[in-house]
Design an enzyme around this catalytic site. Structure first.
Site, mmCIF file in Angstrom:
data_model
loop_
_atom_site.group_PDB
_atom_site.id
_atom_site.type_symbol
_atom_site.label_atom_id
_atom_site.label_comp_id
_atom_site.label_asym_id
_atom_site.label_seq_id
_atom_site.Cartn_x
_atom_site.Cartn_y
_atom_site.Cartn_z
ATOM 1 N N CYS A 69 -71.633 49.620 -30.355
ATOM 2 C CA CYS A 69 -71.224 50.920 -30.877
ATOM 3 C C CYS A 69 -72.293 51.396 -31.839
ATOM 4 O O CYS A 69 -72.710 50.652 -32.725
ATOM 5 C CB CYS A 69 -69.873 50.811 -31.582
ATOM 6 S SG CYS A 69 -69.377 52.341 -32.386
ATOM 7 N N HIS A 126 -65.498 42.735 -28.120
ATOM 8 C CA HIS A 126 -66.959 42.603 -28.127
ATOM 9 C C HIS A 126 -67.270 41.123 -28.382
ATOM 10 O O HIS A 126 -66.450 40.394 -28.956
ATOM 11 C CB HIS A 126 -67.560 43.542 -29.183
ATOM 12 C CG HIS A 126 -67.512 44.982 -28.746
ATOM 13 N ND1 HIS A 126 -68.590 45.630 -28.211
ATOM 14 C CD2 HIS A 126 -66.489 45.874 -28.713
ATOM 15 C CE1 HIS A 126 -68.243 46.865 -27.877
ATOM 16 N NE2 HIS A 126 -66.963 47.044 -28.179
ATOM 17 N N ARG A 169 -69.632 53.691 -20.217
ATOM 18 C CA ARG A 169 -69.411 54.390 -21.494
ATOM 19 C C ARG A 169 -69.768 53.482 -22.683
ATOM 20 O O ARG A 169 -70.777 53.678 -23.344
ATOM 21 C CB ARG A 169 -67.945 54.860 -21.572
ATOM 22 C CG ARG A 169 -67.657 55.870 -22.655
ATOM 23 C CD ARG A 169 -67.558 55.318 -24.067
ATOM 24 N NE ARG A 169 -66.550 54.263 -24.230
ATOM 25 C CZ ARG A 169 -66.432 53.535 -25.333
ATOM 26 N NH1 ARG A 169 -67.248 53.721 -26.363
ATOM 27 N NH2 ARG A 169 -65.529 52.571 -25.420
ATOM 28 N N ASP A 170 -68.956 52.481 -22.957
ATOM 29 C CA ASP A 170 -69.207 51.633 -24.140
ATOM 30 C C ASP A 170 -70.552 50.929 -23.987
ATOM 31 O O ASP A 170 -71.301 50.769 -24.944
ATOM 32 C CB ASP A 170 -68.080 50.596 -24.284
ATOM 33 C CG ASP A 170 -67.922 50.069 -25.711
ATOM 34 O OD1 ASP A 170 -68.833 50.282 -26.527
ATOM 35 O OD2 ASP A 170 -66.882 49.450 -26.004
ATOM 36 N N ASN A 204 -69.450 44.466 -25.029
ATOM 37 C CA ASN A 204 -68.152 43.884 -24.682
ATOM 38 C C ASN A 204 -68.398 42.588 -23.927
ATOM 39 O O ASN A 204 -69.456 42.384 -23.358
ATOM 40 C CB ASN A 204 -67.403 44.827 -23.730
ATOM 41 C CG ASN A 204 -67.167 46.185 -24.333
ATOM 42 O OD1 ASN A 204 -68.029 47.043 -24.274
ATOM 43 N ND2 ASN A 204 -66.008 46.362 -24.919
ATOM 44 N N HIS A 215 -59.704 44.569 -26.033
ATOM 45 C CA HIS A 215 -61.072 45.123 -25.904
ATOM 46 C C HIS A 215 -61.942 44.327 -26.873
ATOM 47 O O HIS A 215 -61.953 44.594 -28.070
ATOM 48 C CB HIS A 215 -61.008 46.609 -26.262
ATOM 49 C CG HIS A 215 -62.323 47.331 -26.304
ATOM 50 N ND1 HIS A 215 -62.644 48.346 -25.420
ATOM 51 C CD2 HIS A 215 -63.396 47.233 -27.134
ATOM 52 C CE1 HIS A 215 -63.842 48.827 -25.707
ATOM 53 N NE2 HIS A 215 -64.324 48.181 -26.749
#
Ligand code: HMG
Ligand code: MG
Length: 301
Positions: free
Chosen positions: A239, A208, A14-15, A248, A206
């Site tokens: 993002c 990055h 996803r990310d 990430n 979380h």
């Protein structure tokens, strides 16, 4: 004392992939999820049920969810920004949904096209519906140390958002450094502000890795007792509404750090490296994981 066991949620599908300009076939995403679960990941953030106009790469959400051969004991989470997204997501039977807000007003507007207060009003019925259906609800809190539009974000803003999330029934929150600008003490301050409202077991990190601080920030979080982190295989990602932000922290790098400190993850690093190689080759680039590169050159030698 540091935790003896850590849970990693791989958010790569996803990310990691949401920001890719080139189309990534659903079959590739499904194969990646399969490799991650084979490597021992017990939670995978698979996709998001957002507007395909905003994030075209996630338009195949239902197809990807339908194609996964689920493994017992593995949790599959998806992002749902509003009721429309939740209603679409629920047909795919996620284990967990994620509502995502921001500690900065400007980022909230850029990412989900509404204010923080409006976002909470949109999340409230999503949270109620999910909990009524027995689906676990996580909240992602973006820009908890810095915002690409507003600059530094004080911990009070993080505490404010965490309280709003708590009040509407969000069960767990992730403290996100969306643009990877945080350093250990600032990350600890954001976590501490969150821990005013959530128990230690209900908070994750979380991070990055834009400025290369994510491993240091992970260690700083462990020092507070935080034992759950979102990471991304091969360090994929970014993002679309946070320009310049990289992926990430790589799952491989965090696993190496943790295992080296005697902290258990249940993950097989070699198989994880294979998953990272698979997706990096599919994207036509080298892995961003330093640990994977080191292990691959060792394998080659
Ligand atoms: P909007 O334009 O304000 O929505 O977008 P709207 O309610 O006014 O609807 C406009 C159109 O969007 C309508 O279609 C709706 O049907 C459609 P039209 O009539 O024009 O054809 N629509 C939807 N379609 C599919 N699924 C939906 C949906 N909702 C409305 N759920 C919206 C508001 C939230 C939808 C939009 O801003 C959006 O999709 N944003 C998502 C942005 C995103 O995915 N960002 C990346 C994820 S967050 C992240 O990466 C950070 C994180 O990793 C933590 C960190 O690092 O910080 C989690
Ligand atoms: Mg993120």
């Amino acid at each position: 004392m540091l935790p003896s066991r850590v849970k990693l949620v791989d958010v790569g599908p996803r990310d990691g992939l949401q920001n890719e300009k080139q189309p990534v076939p659903a079959a590739t995403k499904i194969a990646l999820v399969h490799m991650l679960q084979a490597a021992g990941l017990r939670e995978i953030e698979v996709t998001s049920f957002v507007s395909p106009k905003w994030v075209p790469q996630m338009a195949d959400n239902a197809e990807v969810m339908a194609g996964i051969q689920r493994q017992a004991g593995v949790r599959y989470s998806v992002l749902t920004p509003n009721l429309q997204g939740f209603e679409a997501a629920v047909k795919s039977h996620p284990t967990e949904i994620v509502v995502f807000g921001a500690a900065s007003e400007a980022f909230s507007h850029k990412n989900i096209n509404c204010s923080i207060a409006e976002s909470i009003a949109r999340f409230a019925p999503v949270v109620s519906a999910a909990r009524a259906a027995g689906i676990y609800v996580r909240g992602a809190m973006s820009c908890t140390v810095g915002c690409p539009y507003e600059g530094e974000v004080p911990p009070q803003r993080v505490g404010y958002l965490a309280k709003l999330m708590k009040d509407i029934g969000v069960q767990h929150v992730g403290v996100a450094d969306t643009i990877g600008v945080g350093t250990p003490r600032k990350i600890q301050a954001a976590l501490e502000a969150t821990l005013q409202h959530y128990a230690l077991d209900d908070v994750s990190g979380h991070f990055h890795d834009t400025y290369g601080q994510a491993l240091a920030n992970t260690l700083a979080s462990l020092e507070l007792g935080i034992w759950q982190f979102d990471t991304s295989v091969a360090g994929l990602g970014g993002c679309p509404y946070a320009k310049g932000a990289t992926g990430n922290v790589a799952t491989e790098d965090v696993v190496y750090l943790l295992h080296g400190m005697g902290i258990d993850t249940g993950i097989d690093l070699d198989r994880l490296v294979d998953a990272g190689v698979f997706i990096s080759e599919a994207l036509g680039r080298q892995t961003s994981s330093r640990v994977a590169r080191a292990l691959l050159s060792k394998r080659a030698g």
